[in-house]
Every structure is written in structure tokens, then in C-alpha cells.
Design an enzyme around this catalytic site. Structure first.
Site, PDB file in Angstrom:
ATOM      1  N   HIS A  64       0.828  -1.211   0.000  1.00  0.00           N
ATOM      2  CA  HIS A  64       0.000   0.000   0.000  1.00  0.00           C
ATOM      3  C   HIS A  64       0.861   1.259   0.000  1.00  0.00           C
ATOM      4  O   HIS A  64       1.217   1.793   1.049  1.00  0.00           O
ATOM      5  CB  HIS A  64      -0.901  -0.007   1.247  1.00  0.00           C
ATOM      6  CG  HIS A  64      -1.964   1.037   1.205  1.00  0.00           C
ATOM      7  ND1 HIS A  64      -3.124   0.942   1.930  1.00  0.00           N
ATOM      8  CD2 HIS A  64      -2.062   2.201   0.528  1.00  0.00           C
ATOM      9  CE1 HIS A  64      -3.879   1.999   1.698  1.00  0.00           C
ATOM     10  NE2 HIS A  64      -3.253   2.785   0.860  1.00  0.00           N
ATOM     11  N   HIS A  66       1.625   5.170  -2.198  1.00  0.00           N
ATOM     12  CA  HIS A  66       1.224   6.162  -3.196  1.00  0.00           C
ATOM     13  C   HIS A  66       2.499   6.739  -3.809  1.00  0.00           C
ATOM     14  O   HIS A  66       3.271   7.393  -3.118  1.00  0.00           O
ATOM     15  CB  HIS A  66       0.406   7.280  -2.546  1.00  0.00           C
ATOM     16  CG  HIS A  66      -0.879   6.794  -1.952  1.00  0.00           C
ATOM     17  ND1 HIS A  66      -2.054   6.784  -2.658  1.00  0.00           N
ATOM     18  CD2 HIS A  66      -1.169   6.271  -0.728  1.00  0.00           C
ATOM     19  CE1 HIS A  66      -3.029   6.293  -1.883  1.00  0.00           C
ATOM     20  NE2 HIS A  66      -2.507   5.973  -0.707  1.00  0.00           N
ATOM     21  N   LEU A  67       2.707   6.466  -5.084  1.00  0.00           N
ATOM     22  CA  LEU A  67       3.923   6.965  -5.741  1.00  0.00           C
ATOM     23  C   LEU A  67       3.665   8.236  -6.537  1.00  0.00           C
ATOM     24  O   LEU A  67       4.588   8.828  -7.085  1.00  0.00           O
ATOM     25  CB  LEU A  67       4.539   5.877  -6.632  1.00  0.00           C
ATOM     26  CG  LEU A  67       5.007   4.621  -5.875  1.00  0.00           C
ATOM     27  CD1 LEU A  67       5.699   3.651  -6.821  1.00  0.00           C
ATOM     28  CD2 LEU A  67       5.923   4.968  -4.705  1.00  0.00           C
ATOM     29  N   ASN A  98      -4.839   6.375  -7.220  1.00  0.00           N
ATOM     30  CA  ASN A  98      -5.443   7.714  -7.127  1.00  0.00           C
ATOM     31  C   ASN A  98      -4.462   8.798  -7.543  1.00  0.00           C
ATOM     32  O   ASN A  98      -4.119   9.700  -6.793  1.00  0.00           O
ATOM     33  CB  ASN A  98      -5.984   7.970  -5.717  1.00  0.00           C
ATOM     34  CG  ASN A  98      -4.925   7.863  -4.640  1.00  0.00           C
ATOM     35  OD1 ASN A  98      -3.893   7.229  -4.844  1.00  0.00           O
ATOM     36  ND2 ASN A  98      -5.176   8.473  -3.506  1.00  0.00           N
ATOM     37  N   ASP A 156      -8.659   3.211  -3.523  1.00  0.00           N
ATOM     38  CA  ASP A 156      -8.043   3.742  -2.307  1.00  0.00           C
ATOM     39  C   ASP A 156      -7.990   5.265  -2.276  1.00  0.00           C
ATOM     40  O   ASP A 156      -7.636   5.923  -3.246  1.00  0.00           O
ATOM     41  CB  ASP A 156      -6.629   3.206  -2.122  1.00  0.00           C
ATOM     42  CG  ASP A 156      -6.004   3.752  -0.843  1.00  0.00           C
ATOM     43  OD1 ASP A 156      -6.690   3.709   0.184  1.00  0.00           O
ATOM     44  OD2 ASP A 156      -4.870   4.239  -0.894  1.00  0.00           O
ATOM     45  N   HIS A 183     -10.620   0.901   0.846  1.00  0.00           N
ATOM     46  CA  HIS A 183     -10.448   1.961   1.850  1.00  0.00           C
ATOM     47  C   HIS A 183     -11.821   2.124   2.506  1.00  0.00           C
ATOM     48  O   HIS A 183     -12.755   2.585   1.873  1.00  0.00           O
ATOM     49  CB  HIS A 183     -10.002   3.228   1.102  1.00  0.00           C
ATOM     50  CG  HIS A 183     -10.082   4.501   1.881  1.00  0.00           C
ATOM     51  ND1 HIS A 183      -8.982   5.303   2.108  1.00  0.00           N
ATOM     52  CD2 HIS A 183     -11.122   5.150   2.449  1.00  0.00           C
ATOM     53  CE1 HIS A 183      -9.347   6.374   2.788  1.00  0.00           C
ATOM     54  NE2 HIS A 183     -10.642   6.318   3.010  1.00  0.00           N
ATOM     55  N   HIS A 236      -5.550  -0.288   5.608  1.00  0.00           N
ATOM     56  CA  HIS A 236      -5.229   0.580   6.764  1.00  0.00           C
ATOM     57  C   HIS A 236      -6.294   0.608   7.858  1.00  0.00           C
ATOM     58  O   HIS A 236      -6.844   1.649   8.173  1.00  0.00           O
ATOM     59  CB  HIS A 236      -4.881   1.998   6.314  1.00  0.00           C
ATOM     60  CG  HIS A 236      -5.821   2.629   5.316  1.00  0.00           C
ATOM     61  ND1 HIS A 236      -7.183   2.592   5.440  1.00  0.00           N
ATOM     62  CD2 HIS A 236      -5.565   3.331   4.184  1.00  0.00           C
ATOM     63  CE1 HIS A 236      -7.738   3.241   4.427  1.00  0.00           C
ATOM     64  NE2 HIS A 236      -6.776   3.693   3.655  1.00  0.00           N
ATOM     65  N   ASP A 309       0.935   2.734   3.723  1.00  0.00           N
ATOM     66  CA  ASP A 309       0.118   3.839   3.209  1.00  0.00           C
ATOM     67  C   ASP A 309       1.002   5.077   3.005  1.00  0.00           C
ATOM     68  O   ASP A 309       0.610   6.195   3.330  1.00  0.00           O
ATOM     69  CB  ASP A 309      -1.065   4.156   4.135  1.00  0.00           C
ATOM     70  CG  ASP A 309      -2.089   5.072   3.467  1.00  0.00           C
ATOM     71  OD1 ASP A 309      -1.966   5.326   2.247  1.00  0.00           O
ATOM     72  OD2 ASP A 309      -3.014   5.524   4.166  1.00  0.00           O
TER      73      ASP A 309
END
Lengths: 429, 332
Positions: A64, A66-67, A98, A156, A183, A236, A309
Site C-alpha cells: 500500500h 502512493h507513488l 489515485n 483507495d 479503503h 489501513h 500507506d
């Protein structure tokens, strides 16, 4: 090419490979990017790494992160996020859709896959959106996403509120063998909530985010996973009731799983007293009783996966009024240290073996990946840990483009000291 | 005492010749939660000294002469802004009024940048009204200027609570031992939170009264009582403080109708008749006649609503003076 390219020998370490129930002092040989079988001949020119006193594990997987690419490259790029992952001990990261635009079409998946191939020093596996534009209104082109290479589906950051759409998306995803990750947030209950609803939200005058806002969707997911047979992974988890509902569902054999992030057991909502937006994340930090329930869930096997996360944001985005700041904090470089420190050393909720399992074979199995093991011929991804190493978190030393961590200056026990992807050392302390 | 006379540099004017028991060291006033009872009393004493200024022939003292005060109101307000403006002018400060619509915030500039620009213009004191809880603290941590919170979201409204406390103290001779009811929308009220801190620290018994949807039970941890039965409380109250029913929040359903609210929690004439003769009726304004308070009750002799407004001026003069002096070292 010599016979020993992408090869490395880890000598004399404590090898923990939960997939093969292995926990013993020994050697691990990676030959030409793959795990060699025991007893294989070690070519003379292979790099030898003395792992005496260290722990050798399959490469860790963060399910999990976010790049931020495409579209939000001021916060993070695939390249910088991957470097942060390597420094945190991760050989594989599963990135969330996202982005801007969201990963809801085959072309964006292809762009991410290509960008990762060219620039990322660790494996980057994209997830696809469950609904178009992550808007929760229409099903995303799940078949095309699968074909383009997504490893799971998730909205997410958002949560599909329409139960009928969720049900159909689950049924449709099942045809492709894709796990759905959710999520869990009920919008009508959570409203504008920015922190855990309780004593501190009341005193600070900040809109509350009640635990029931998560628990309600966990229960919804239990019912829909049972109805459709599609595995749902609850991301999460932060609330005591979520753990209870997950436990009950799993006892009945429902294909439901859950993960926790380190901040939800390291910090409580009392941290919000200074209105520091580095303590603002979604779901929010909760009270001690919720932490205790999460720890119990980890200890008894209800929670099977650990993740970060990792959610980078620019300093200028975070340096605004609390209720207007974006949710999320960095995680990749601190999660292993925090989980080792809290779960293994301080609270003794699990042993090192379980921790490795929750970071390797469990996420790999959830998504059906041929990773997370040191079985012969598996991809040669290895993480070397020093579980007793004491170190201090320094946000300025982070490989991330962002600096939004609440853990700056924390003294932790345990971290990765070397990260190897397909026999290539991508980071070492 | 004559507050207009220059005094030794570090002495607080309010305490006259008495040895100060506490020194004011805060450059900002963002809330009352962290104040000690002694600090609260110091502000009230200072306000008492400043109150006499308003009745003089010349209603000005030079305490903030040459200082620039910015009234920065990101959320609309008339009475609080006017009160701060007048307070600052009575202290001889130069005053600039800024509202959100007239500022760069509407053009996408952040609060931080707007505030830094004000600082670059050498503003000495910034009075901030903002819809986000924590906004005053956010500025206070980033600016050299003094920051005075004129209301931040549902967090605190310290000068309102200080003027409430000042009014009660002046009328009743003290705070300790009094039973004060705060009635209405506690959940969204910054006034209620600041009142709770001020009154409990000074020894009052505080009871929060209102619909169960608008009185968060967590507040009991602050040492207050919670009740949903106003009628049962009426005879024992020394002070009843009625909060405004916030029409703008009616989009969310916290109670069925204004009519039902008034029936349960409005200070009607019948209820007012059951109050003790010397019970004070207070309201932070603006009042909704006929909703939380009957019109005649608002105008009755036990109502101190307009005294609160007058006292607000003195309290704000005290706060501006103390914070500016703590920052600049320029004591009267």
C-alpha cells in the site's frame, strides 16, 4: 555476461523464510537473479555478504503505497518512491491508482509499468481503479486493466458508497482472479471529519471521524465478500470494531483480510493537540483502546498484512490550516523500524518470524504473486535486517521528495541494512 | 490608579502597587485552555483598569501608540471586529481591517503567505478570526507578531469567554462557587469551550445543557456536568449563558425544528420566572429573539447582554496590551 551477474551470496545469516517454514542460520545464494537451490555450486566471483548476526528474508512487499505518478510528481515520483522503498527494505511496492489521471485505463497502467521499468530500482506493481476516475459511479474497465498488468483493484483514498456497484464490481473482478482492496469509509457518517471523533476532537474543535465510519464498511465488505466470493482486503484498519468484525468474518471462512499501518499503533489522537498536519491521515489516529485492539488483531492472526500507506505531500501543501491540509504521511523508510520496535520489541505482539510473514508471503499470496519466498528459482529478492540496530529517524535523509513525517527524531530499534532485487543490491546501509 | 501614566517597564498596570503574583509572558492569546487561574485573573484585573478609560472625557491611552494592529477576519463577523477595532483605537494603535473577500486568500494565497506579508509590513498585532480550528495557533507559531484569536472554527474564542467571566465577576463579586449553565449548541461552539476553561479554572460549577446531539459527552472529562433538562436546573443557577442557535448549521439534522428547540431549551418567560432573582442572563450575541431567548427576557433587568458588549472592549484592550507588551517589552 559472466555467469555470476545478478548474483550474491548471503553467508551465515539467520534465514527466515516463512513460506518454507525456514528459520535457521545458513546461506542464501542468488544466482542470475533467482534463488539458487540449496547445495548449488557458488561461482568463485560471486559477491559474498557476511550476514553474521543479521536476518536474511525474502524481499519485503509493501502492499500500500502512493507513488503519485502520473500527475503529482512534485510530491513523489516512481523513481524517488522506489528509492525510499529500497532504503526501507522493500523490494516490491504495490502502488495505488489515485493519481492524476487515476489509473483507471490500460494506457495509464502501461505508462506506469513502463516508467517503473525505466526508473524504479525496486518492483513497482500497479493497482487499477475499481470505478471510473475513482468516482464511485461506474465500473472501471477491469478486464482491460487486468490485461495491462494491474495486480489488484482499489479505489483507495475513496470508497464506493453504492453497495450495488460494489457488489457488481466484486462479481466482475472475480472472473479475472483479482483481489479487491478497499479503503473503508462511510461518507455519510464521516462527513467532513479530519480526526478521530472523541475527547480530543471535541476539545480541539475539529470535525470528528467516528470509528463506526470505518467499521460499517468493514461489515459491508464482509457481507459482500461472502455474497460474491471475491476476496476483499480492508486497507489501513484503524478501529477496534473493524478488528472484531474481521475476526468474526474470517472465523466463518469469509475471504476477507486486513492490514494495519504503523502510525495507527504508534500514535494516538492526543498527538493532534498542536494541530500539526503531519499527524493528519485518513483514517485518523485513534485512541489507545483502538491501538490495543489492533495489537490484539495482529497477535491472534486476524490482521495478516503490514503496510505503510506511504502518502507523500509537499511541505507547502501540508503547511495550511489543519482542516484544509491533505491527509497522509510518509511511510516507506520508517514502517519496518516502527513495526519491529513496537510489534516485536516493545509490545511483543508477534515474533520476527510473523513479522516477516506479514511482509512477504502473506501479501504475495493475497495478490497471487510469485514473490515473498526464498524457494528455489523464485525471483532473487532479498532483504537483510538488523532487528537490534538502534537508529534515529531523520526526515532530511529521506529519499522521498516529501518530508511529511511525524516520526522525525524518533529513536527506533531495528531496520533493513541491505535490499536486493533480482540479485542486484539496490540499497545498503 | 491612572493607567495613562507611564510606569516602570515591567510592572503590570492592573495590579497597581501590589506585588504581581504572576507575570504575563505570552505574546499570543490563542486560547484559554493553557492559561493558569492566575493568568486569567491578571487579564481580568487589567481589563478592570482599562474599563475606566471608556468613561473618561478622552477615551484613549497611549499603550499601543505607534503600533499597527491588523484585524484579519477570514470568517465574517461584525461585532467582534468592531470591538477589537475600537479597543485598539482606544490604545492608540493604527488599525487595518482585512476580510477574506478583500484579501489574497480568495486568489489562492495561503494563510501563511498572507500573514508573512502582513509581517513584512511590520504589523505588531494580528487579530485573527478564521473558520478553521487551530488557525490562530498556526499563525502564532510562524509570526513574530502577536496573534490574538478572535475565534477559530469550533475551537476557542478566548476574548468572548474573558468578557463573559469579567461580566460575571463584576456583577457577582467572584467566580468560585457559582453555578453557571451554558445552554445550546455546545458541539460547534468555540464560545462554550473557552467559557468552560475560564469558568472551571476559576472555580465555578459549570453545567452544559442542550440536545444530546449538540452536547458531546466527552466534555464531561473537563470537569463539567451535562444535562438535557433545563427546567430542573433553573432554580439553582447563578448564571445562564444562552448560545446562539446557529441557523447556518440547520442543513444537518441535530434537532427536529426551531420550535422544538425553543420548547425544550429556550429561555421563555415562564422559565425566566423560575430563575433566582439575581441570576444573570447572558448571551454572546447576536441573539435570535424568540428562539433561544424570549424577547422580553433579553431586555429584562437581569439580562447583562449589553454589559457584555461594553466589557468586551475593556477585556480586548487588556489582551492587546498584555500580548503586545510581552512581545515588545513595552509595559506601561
Amino acid at each position: 555476461m559472466s555467469t555470476s551477474s545478478n548474483s550474491i551470496l548471503f553467508k551465515n545469516g539467520r534465514v527466515i523464510d516463512p513460506a518454507n517454514r525456514r528459520d535457521a542460520i545458513g546461506d542464501v545464494l542468488i544466482l542470475n537473479g533467482r534463488v539458487a537451490s540449496e547445495g548449488a555450486v557458488v561461482p568463485p566471483d560471486v559477491e559474498r555478504v557476511d550476514c553474521t548476526g543479521l536476518v536474511v528474508t525474502p524481499g519485503l512487499i509493501d502492499l500500500h503505497v502512493h507513488l503519485r505518478e502520473p500527475g503529482q510528481s512534485a510530491k513523489e515520483t516512481i523513481a524517488t518512491g522506489a528509492r525510499a522503498a529500497a532504503a526501507g527494505g522493500f523490494t516490491t511496492v504495490v502502488c495505488m491508482p489515485n493519481t492524476t489521471p487515476s489509473i483507471d485505463s490500460a494506457s495509464v497502467v502501461a505508462w506506469v509499468v513502463e516508467k517503473a521499468r525505466a526508473e524504479a530500482c525496486v518492483r513497482v506493481l500497479p493497482t487499477g481503479a475499481l470505478s471510473k476516475g475513482i468516482a464511485g459511479e461506474e465500473m472501471a474497465p477491469i478486464g482491460a486493466l487486468k490485461k495491462a498488468g494491474v495486480v489488484a483493484l482499489t479505489d483507495d483514498g475513496r470508497c464506493i458508497q453504492n453497495h450495488e456497484l460494489m457488489r457488481r464490481a466484486l462479481e466482475y473482478a472475480k472472473m479475472f482472479g483479482l483481489t479487491v482492496m478497499d479503503h473503508c469509509q462511510d461518507y455519510s457518517l464521516v462527513g467532513r471529519g479530519v480526526m478521530h471523533e472523541g475527547y480530543w476532537s471535541t476539545v480541539l474543535g475539529l470535525p470528528g471521524w467516528p470509528a463506526a465510519g470505518e467499521e460499517l464498511i468493514v461489515q459491508r465488505n464482509a457481507m459482500l465478500a461472502e455474497l460474491t466470493g471475491t476476496p476483499i482486503h480492508c486497507q489501513h484498519l484503524s478501529a477496534a470494531g473493524s478488528v472484531r468484525l474481521l475476526r468474526e468474518a474470517r472465523q466463518r471462512g469469509v475471504p476477507l483480510s486486513g492490514e494495519i499501518c504503523p502510525h495507527h499503533i504508534a500514535l494516538t489522537d492526543a498527538s493532534l493537540q498542536g494541530y500539526d498536519t503531519n499527524f493528519k491521515m485518513n483514517p485518523p489516529l485513534r485512541s489507545q483502546e483502538h491501538i490495543e485492539a489492533l495489537l490484539e488483531g495482529v497477535a491472534d492472526g486476524t490482521i495478516t498484512i503490514l503496510a505503510s500507506d506511504h502518502a507523500p505531500h509537499c511541505s507547502f501543501e501540508k503547511e495550511v490550516e489543519f482542516d484544509q491540509a491533505p491527509f497522509g504521511i510518509l511511510g516507506l523508510e520508517t514502517e519496518l523500524g516502527l513495526f519491529l520496535d513496537i510489534l516485536v520489541h516493545k509490545r511483543k505482539a508477534i515474533d520476527l518470524n510473523r513479522l516477516v510473514e506479514m511482509y512477504t508471503i502473506n501479501p504475495a499470496r493475497l495478490l497471487g504473486l510469485d514473490l515473498g519466498t526464498l524457494s528455489p528459482n523464485a525471483p532473487g529478492d532479498v532483504t537483510v535486517l538488523d532487528p537490534g540496530l538502534e537508529w534515529t529517524v531523520d526526515r532530511e535523509a529521506s529519499f522521498s521528495l516529501s518530508r511529511n513525517t511525524p516520526f522525525h527524531g524518533w529513536e527506533l530499534k531495528g531496520r533493513a541494512v541491505r535490499t536486493v532485487v533480482e540479485g542486484r543490491s539496490v540499497w545498503s546501509l | 490608579m491612572n493607567i495613562a501614566n507611564s510606569r516602570s517597564a515591567s510592572e503590570s498596570p492592573a495590579l497597581g502597587n501590589a506585588t504581581p503574583q504572576v507575570r504575563w509572558t505570552r505574546k499570543d492569546l490563542t486560547g484559554l485552555q493553557s492559561l493558569s487561574p492566575e493568568e486569567l485573573s491578571l487579564v481580568l484585573d487589567t481589563a478592570a483598569a482599562f474599563k475606566t478609560v471608556g468613561t473618561r472625557h478622552i477615551k484613549k491611552v497611549p499603550a499601543l501608540r505607534g503600533k499597527t494592529l491588523v484585524n484579519f477576519f477570514v470568517e465574517p463577523s461584525t461585532r467582534t471586529r468592531v470591538s477589537f477595532e475600537l479597543a485598539a483605537e482606544r490604545l492608540s494603535a493604527d488599525v487595518i481591517n482585512m476580510s477574506a473577500s478583500g484579501s489574497s486568500l480568495t486568489k489562492g494565497e495561503t494563510l501563511k503567505d498572507t500573514a508573512l506579508n502582513l509581517q513584512a509590513l511590520h504589523a505588531d498585532v494580528i487579530v485573527l478570526r478564521h473558520s478553521s480550528a487551530g488557525a490562530a495557533q498556526f499563525l502564532a507559531e510562524r509570526l513574530e507578531a502577536s496573534v490574538v484569536n478572535a475565534g477559530d472554527g469550533a475551537h476557542e474564542h478566548p476574548t468572548q469567554a474573558l468578557l463573559d467571566t469579567f461580566t460575571i465577576r463584576e456583577r457577582k463579586g467572584g467566580i468560585a462557587g457559582l453555578h453557571v449553565a451554558i445552554v445550546g449548541d455546545i458541539l460547534f461552539s468555540r464560545v462554550a469551550r473557552s467559557d468552560i476553561f475560564a469558568l472551571t479554572k476559576l472555580g465555578a460549577k459549570v453545567t452544559l445543557v442542550g440536545p444530546s446531539t449538540l452536547v458531546p459527552v466527552e466534555l464531561a472529562q473537563l470537569g463539567v456536568n451535562i444535562s438535557h433538562d433545563l427546567d430542573a436546573l433553573l432554580p439553582e443557577l447563578d448564571v445562564i449563558n444562552l448560545l446562539r442557535v446557529q441557523h447556518e448549521r440547520q442543513h444537518k439534522s441535530y434537532f427536529p425544528s426551531l420550535g422544538e428547540y425553543t420548547a425544550l431549551f429556550g429561555l421563555t418567560k415562564a422559565r425566566a420566572n423560575r430563575l433566582q432573582k439575581d441570576c444573570l442572563v447572558m448571551h454572546p450575541g447576536p441573539i435570535n429573539r424568540g428562539v433561544e431567548i424570549d424577547s422580553d427576557v433579553a431586555d429584562s433587568s437581569r439580562s447583562v447582554i449589553l454589559e457584555q458588549v461594553t466589557n468586551g472592549l475593556a477585556v480586548r484592550m487588556a489582551v492587546l496590551y498584555l500580548c503586545n507588551a510581552a512581545r515588545s517589552g513595552e509595559w506601561l
